[in-house]
Design a protein around this motif. Structure first.
Motif, PDB file in Angstrom:
ATOM      1  N   GLU A  46     -44.370  66.478   2.198  1.00  0.00           N
ATOM      2  CA  GLU A  46     -43.675  66.607   0.913  1.00  0.00           C
ATOM      3  C   GLU A  46     -44.681  66.673  -0.223  1.00  0.00           C
ATOM      4  O   GLU A  46     -44.521  67.452  -1.160  1.00  0.00           O
ATOM      5  CB  GLU A  46     -42.697  65.453   0.708  1.00  0.00           C
ATOM      6  N   GLY A  47     -45.721  65.850  -0.132  1.00  0.00           N
ATOM      7  CA  GLY A  47     -46.781  65.890  -1.132  1.00  0.00           C
ATOM      8  C   GLY A  47     -47.529  67.212  -1.103  1.00  0.00           C
ATOM      9  O   GLY A  47     -47.878  67.760  -2.151  1.00  0.00           O
ATOM     10  N   ALA A  48     -47.765  67.732   0.095  1.00  0.00           N
ATOM     11  CA  ALA A  48     -48.434  69.030   0.225  1.00  0.00           C
ATOM     12  C   ALA A  48     -47.588  70.128  -0.418  1.00  0.00           C
ATOM     13  O   ALA A  48     -48.107  70.992  -1.130  1.00  0.00           O
ATOM     14  CB  ALA A  48     -48.716  69.347   1.691  1.00  0.00           C
ATOM     15  N   ALA A  49     -46.291  70.079  -0.189  1.00  0.00           N
ATOM     16  CA  ALA A  49     -45.398  71.076  -0.797  1.00  0.00           C
ATOM     17  C   ALA A  49     -45.453  70.977  -2.320  1.00  0.00           C
ATOM     18  O   ALA A  49     -45.574  71.995  -3.014  1.00  0.00           O
ATOM     19  CB  ALA A  49     -43.970  70.891  -0.293  1.00  0.00           C
ATOM     20  N   ALA A  50     -45.395  69.762  -2.852  1.00  0.00           N
ATOM     21  CA  ALA A  50     -45.457  69.574  -4.306  1.00  0.00           C
ATOM     22  C   ALA A  50     -46.797  70.045  -4.866  1.00  0.00           C
ATOM     23  O   ALA A  50     -46.845  70.698  -5.916  1.00  0.00           O
ATOM     24  CB  ALA A  50     -45.210  68.102  -4.651  1.00  0.00           C
ATOM     25  N   PHE A  51     -47.881  69.715  -4.171  1.00  0.00           N
ATOM     26  CA  PHE A  51     -49.220  70.115  -4.605  1.00  0.00           C
ATOM     27  C   PHE A  51     -49.328  71.630  -4.681  1.00  0.00           C
ATOM     28  O   PHE A  51     -49.764  72.182  -5.699  1.00  0.00           O
ATOM     29  CB  PHE A  51     -50.270  69.562  -3.641  1.00  0.00           C
ATOM     30  N   TRP A  52     -48.954  72.326  -3.617  1.00  0.00           N
ATOM     31  CA  TRP A  52     -49.133  73.775  -3.572  1.00  0.00           C
ATOM     32  C   TRP A  52     -48.140  74.502  -4.461  1.00  0.00           C
ATOM     33  O   TRP A  52     -48.466  75.551  -5.036  1.00  0.00           O
ATOM     34  CB  TRP A  52     -49.101  74.283  -2.131  1.00  0.00           C
TER      35      TRP A  52
END
Length: 125
Positions: A46-52
Protein backbone atom coordinates in the motif's frame (compact mmCIF):
# COMPACT_ATOMS: atom_id res chain seq x y z
CA UNK A 1 17.54 -13.96 -17.33
CA UNK A 2 16.99 -10.41 -16.08
CA UNK A 3 17.93 -9.46 -12.54
CA UNK A 4 15.29 -7.91 -10.31
CA UNK A 5 17.07 -4.59 -10.83
CA UNK A 6 16.58 -4.84 -14.60
CA UNK A 7 12.94 -5.83 -14.10
CA UNK A 8 12.52 -2.85 -11.75
CA UNK A 9 14.00 -0.43 -14.32
CA UNK A 10 11.69 -1.75 -17.03
CA UNK A 11 8.66 -1.54 -14.72
CA UNK A 12 9.52 2.06 -13.78
CA UNK A 13 9.81 3.12 -17.41
CA UNK A 14 6.49 1.40 -18.18
CA UNK A 15 4.83 3.16 -15.22
CA UNK A 16 6.17 6.50 -16.43
CA UNK A 17 4.90 5.84 -19.94
CA UNK A 18 1.45 4.46 -19.03
CA UNK A 19 0.94 6.45 -15.79
CA UNK A 20 0.01 3.14 -14.13
CA UNK A 21 2.34 1.95 -11.34
CA UNK A 22 0.64 -1.46 -10.85
CA UNK A 23 3.44 -3.58 -12.35
CA UNK A 24 6.05 -1.64 -10.38
CA UNK A 25 4.10 -1.94 -7.12
CA UNK A 26 3.77 -5.70 -7.70
CA UNK A 27 7.56 -5.99 -7.31
CA UNK A 28 7.39 -4.90 -3.65
CA UNK A 29 6.96 -7.20 -0.65
CA UNK A 30 4.39 -6.65 2.09
CA UNK A 31 7.29 -5.70 4.40
CA UNK A 32 8.91 -3.24 2.01
CA UNK A 33 10.01 0.24 3.01
CA UNK A 34 10.44 3.14 0.60
CA UNK A 35 12.33 6.38 1.26
CA UNK A 36 13.35 9.43 -0.71
CA UNK A 37 14.92 12.72 0.40
CA UNK A 38 11.93 13.55 2.61
CA UNK A 39 11.69 12.28 6.17
CA UNK A 40 8.67 10.13 5.34
CA UNK A 41 8.84 6.35 5.04
CA UNK A 42 6.26 4.36 3.08
CA UNK A 43 5.62 0.74 4.04
CA UNK A 44 4.25 -2.38 2.37
CA UNK A 45 2.53 -2.68 -0.97
CA UNK A 46 0.00 0.00 0.00
CA UNK A 47 2.88 2.32 0.79
CA UNK A 48 4.55 1.42 -2.50
CA UNK A 49 1.34 2.25 -4.36
CA UNK A 50 1.07 5.61 -2.57
CA UNK A 51 4.75 6.38 -3.20
CA UNK A 52 4.64 5.64 -6.93
CA UNK A 53 1.27 7.34 -7.46
CA UNK A 54 2.63 10.49 -5.77
CA UNK A 55 5.76 10.25 -7.93
CA UNK A 56 3.74 10.04 -11.15
CA UNK A 57 1.35 12.80 -10.05
CA UNK A 58 4.30 15.17 -9.57
CA UNK A 59 4.85 15.22 -13.32
CA UNK A 60 2.84 16.00 -16.42
CA UNK A 61 5.38 13.76 -18.13
CA UNK A 62 8.55 11.99 -17.01
CA UNK A 63 11.03 9.52 -18.48
CA UNK A 64 13.99 7.94 -16.70
CA UNK A 65 17.08 6.72 -18.54
CA UNK A 66 19.52 4.47 -16.72
CA UNK A 67 23.22 5.06 -17.30
CA UNK A 68 24.50 2.33 -14.99
CA UNK A 69 23.11 -0.49 -12.92
CA UNK A 70 24.43 -3.39 -10.87
CA UNK A 71 22.84 -6.26 -8.96
CA UNK A 72 24.61 -8.73 -6.67
CA UNK A 73 21.53 -10.88 -6.06
CA UNK A 74 20.54 -8.96 -2.91
CA UNK A 75 21.17 -5.30 -3.66
CA UNK A 76 20.48 -3.38 -6.84
CA UNK A 77 21.96 -0.02 -7.74
CA UNK A 78 20.63 2.22 -10.49
CA UNK A 79 22.15 5.48 -11.70
CA UNK A 80 19.69 7.52 -13.74
CA UNK A 81 18.66 10.80 -15.32
CA UNK A 82 15.02 11.79 -15.62
CA UNK A 83 13.57 14.38 -17.98
CA UNK A 84 10.06 15.69 -18.03
CA UNK A 85 7.67 18.38 -17.01
CA UNK A 86 6.15 19.09 -13.61
CA UNK A 87 2.36 19.22 -13.41
CA UNK A 88 2.56 23.03 -13.32
CA UNK A 89 4.38 23.12 -16.66
CA UNK A 90 7.98 23.60 -15.51
CA UNK A 91 10.48 21.54 -17.56
CA UNK A 92 13.12 19.70 -15.58
CA UNK A 93 16.01 17.32 -15.85
CA UNK A 94 17.49 15.74 -12.76
CA UNK A 95 19.88 12.95 -11.85
CA UNK A 96 20.08 10.49 -9.04
CA UNK A 97 20.80 7.06 -7.69
CA UNK A 98 18.31 4.48 -6.44
CA UNK A 99 19.03 1.41 -4.35
CA UNK A 100 16.86 -1.66 -3.87
CA UNK A 101 17.35 -4.45 -1.38
CA UNK A 102 15.67 -7.66 -2.49
CA UNK A 103 15.50 -11.42 -2.21
CA UNK A 104 15.59 -12.01 -5.97
CA UNK A 105 11.80 -12.02 -6.22
CA UNK A 106 10.53 -9.02 -4.26
CA UNK A 107 11.87 -5.61 -3.28
CA UNK A 108 12.20 -5.28 0.50
CA UNK A 109 13.63 -1.75 0.57
CA UNK A 110 13.84 1.14 -1.88
CA UNK A 111 15.86 4.30 -1.35
CA UNK A 112 16.43 7.07 -3.83
CA UNK A 113 18.76 10.08 -3.76
CA UNK A 114 18.50 12.84 -6.34
CA UNK A 115 19.21 16.46 -7.19
CA UNK A 116 16.28 18.12 -5.43
CA UNK A 117 17.40 21.59 -6.59
CA UNK A 118 15.93 20.74 -10.01
CA UNK A 119 12.46 21.02 -8.47
CA UNK A 120 12.95 24.64 -7.37
CA UNK A 121 11.49 27.04 -9.85
CA UNK A 122 13.55 30.15 -10.54
CA UNK A 123 11.81 33.35 -9.50
CA UNK A 124 10.65 35.57 -12.33
CA UNK A 125 11.16 39.31 -12.23
Amino acid sequence: MDTLTQTFMQALQTAEQTRDPAALVALFSEEATLRNLTTQTWEGTEGAAAFWEAYLNTFASIHSEFSHHADDGHTGLMEWEAKGQLTGGHDLTYRGVSVIEHDGRKVNAFRTYYDSAAFIRPETA
